[in-house]
Design an enzyme around this catalytic site. Structure first.
Site, PDB file in Angstrom:
ATOM      1  CE1 TYR A  33       1.079  -0.229   4.403  1.00  0.00           C
ATOM      2  CE2 TYR A  33      -0.118   1.845   4.419  1.00  0.00           C
ATOM      3  CZ  TYR A  33       0.744   0.957   5.034  1.00  0.00           C
ATOM      4  OH  TYR A  33       1.298   1.262   6.251  1.00  0.00           O
ATOM      5  NE  ARG A  52       6.793   4.269   0.699  1.00  0.00           N
ATOM      6  CZ  ARG A  52       6.466   5.135   1.646  1.00  0.00           C
ATOM      7  NH1 ARG A  52       7.376   5.552   2.514  1.00  0.00           N
ATOM      8  NH2 ARG A  52       5.247   5.614   1.737  1.00  0.00           N
ATOM      9  NE  ARG A 100      -6.254 -19.204   3.492  1.00  0.00           N
ATOM     10  CZ  ARG A 100      -5.261 -19.926   4.021  1.00  0.00           C
ATOM     11  NH1 ARG A 100      -5.074 -21.162   3.620  1.00  0.00           N
ATOM     12  NH2 ARG A 100      -4.469 -19.399   4.934  1.00  0.00           N
ATOM     13  CG  HIS A 102       0.108 -20.848   2.003  1.00  0.00           C
ATOM     14  ND1 HIS A 102      -1.000 -21.600   2.345  1.00  0.00           N
ATOM     15  CD2 HIS A 102       0.430 -20.157   3.121  1.00  0.00           C
ATOM     16  CE1 HIS A 102      -1.325 -21.373   3.607  1.00  0.00           C
ATOM     17  NE2 HIS A 102      -0.471 -20.498   4.105  1.00  0.00           N
ATOM     18  CD  GLU A 180       9.819   1.879  10.352  1.00  0.00           C
ATOM     19  OE1 GLU A 180       9.712   2.880   9.632  1.00  0.00           O
ATOM     20  OE2 GLU A 180       9.730   0.699   9.917  1.00  0.00           O
TER      21      GLU A 180
END
Ligand code: PDD
Length: 293
Positions: A33, A52, A100, A102, A180
């Site tokens: 995101y 980014r 679904r 992996h 951070e």
């Protein structure tokens, strides 16, 4: 007025904006995101966020959902349709919908959601009201340079901060160095007057705001040292602040209940905020946007 979201090629009412239950973002947090600030009608750090995003996508081998120019058209359209003059744009890209399992699916189209939210205009007085920070162990994975939607450790950390009546939690690595905040970068002015923020590595997310502050500091002749610093150094610091697209440059006046410096917002923090605002108003964001880990 009703909010509008962009979901996989369509502009829909925010209320009706939904994704598939088998979206891998939902099933596996298999997505990334970005959060853009909008200030005075302008998107801040557009290039930095795009670069980014490119880094996050390529590290996870997720395809771009569309070309960069098309993506920016959608982002700007969401800003326009939601009448955001000051606020935030959230953008999520996932590996898409697939039964679904992996491993990466053989065929899936990346999914894209863009939403926007209004806020008040940047208010320097509020940013100068110092906030409290707590320190917590950094329990995240080893690729914090990727802006992944897998934010469980960050969520737990922020919740711990809230329950301690603090604004943010600074995460501390196994060697006692602060990495951070849970959604911000961390800065201090040490007892000897050095302005310090952690150097970029896979241990932190390189903030677009962090980059803009670094460039703004050069412009106003303030030296910044990029290196790790310990909790002890932070507690002995003269000043501290946090940076992010949501918090801009926000003063920190207490860490773990202990006052920082004289307990008031410091001179370099004040100057940093002014320099940052002037810099992004003039340049739109950081100019160096190619160093993400
Ligand atoms: N967070 N570090 C972490 C872990 C972050 O999640 C963020 C941003 C930052 C600062 O990055 P930037 O200056 O580019 O916003 C640093 C966003 C705002 C969020 O998750 O809401």
């Amino acid at each position: 007025m009703s909010r509008i979201a962009y979901v996989n090629g369509q502009y829909v009412s925010h209320r009706d904006a939904t994704v598939h239950v088998e979206d891998r973002g939902y099933q596996f947090a298999d997505g990334v995101y970005e959060v853009f600030a909008v200030m005075g009608g302008k998107l801040i750090g557009e290039q930095g966020h795009l670069e980014r995003l490119a880094h996050s996508l390529s590290e996870l081998r997720i395809e771009w959902p569309m070309s960069r120019p098309a993506l920016m058209v959608a982002v700007k359209e969401i800003v326009r349709r939601n009448h955001v003059r000051d606020g935030l744009v959230y953008l999520q890209v996932t590996r898409g919908v697939s039964p679904r399992d992996h491993p990466f699916p053989q065929h899936s189209d990346s999914a894209l959601v863009i939403t926007a939210r209004k806020s008040g205009p940047l208010d320097k007085d509020t940013l100068r009201n110092g906030v409290d920070i707590i320190t917590i162990p950094d329990i995240r994975w080893q690729r914090c340079d990727i802006k992944s939607v897998a934010l469980l450790a960050n969520v737990l950390g922020k919740q711990e901060a809230r329950e301690a009546n603090a604004f943010e939690a600074w995460q501390v690595d196994e060697d006692g160095y602060i990495t951070e905040g849970t959604s911000t970068n961390a800065w201090i002015v040490t007892a000897s007057g050095e302005l310090v923020t952690r150097n970029v590595s896979t241990s932190i997310l390189n903030g677009v705001t962090r980059l803009a502050v670094l460039e703004a500091a050069v412009e106003v002749g303030v030296d910044i040292i990029e290196r790790p610093f310990t909790t002890l150094e932070a507690l002995a610091a003269r000043e501290a602040f946090i940076t992010s697209s949501t918090s801009h440059v926000k003063a920190v006046t207490r860490i773990n209940g202990q006052s920082i410096g004289n307990g008031y917002v410091g001179d370099l923090t004040n100057r940093g905020l002014d320099a940052y605002v002037e810099y992004v108003e003039t340049n739109g964001g950081p100019q160096t946007t190619d160093k993400w880990n």
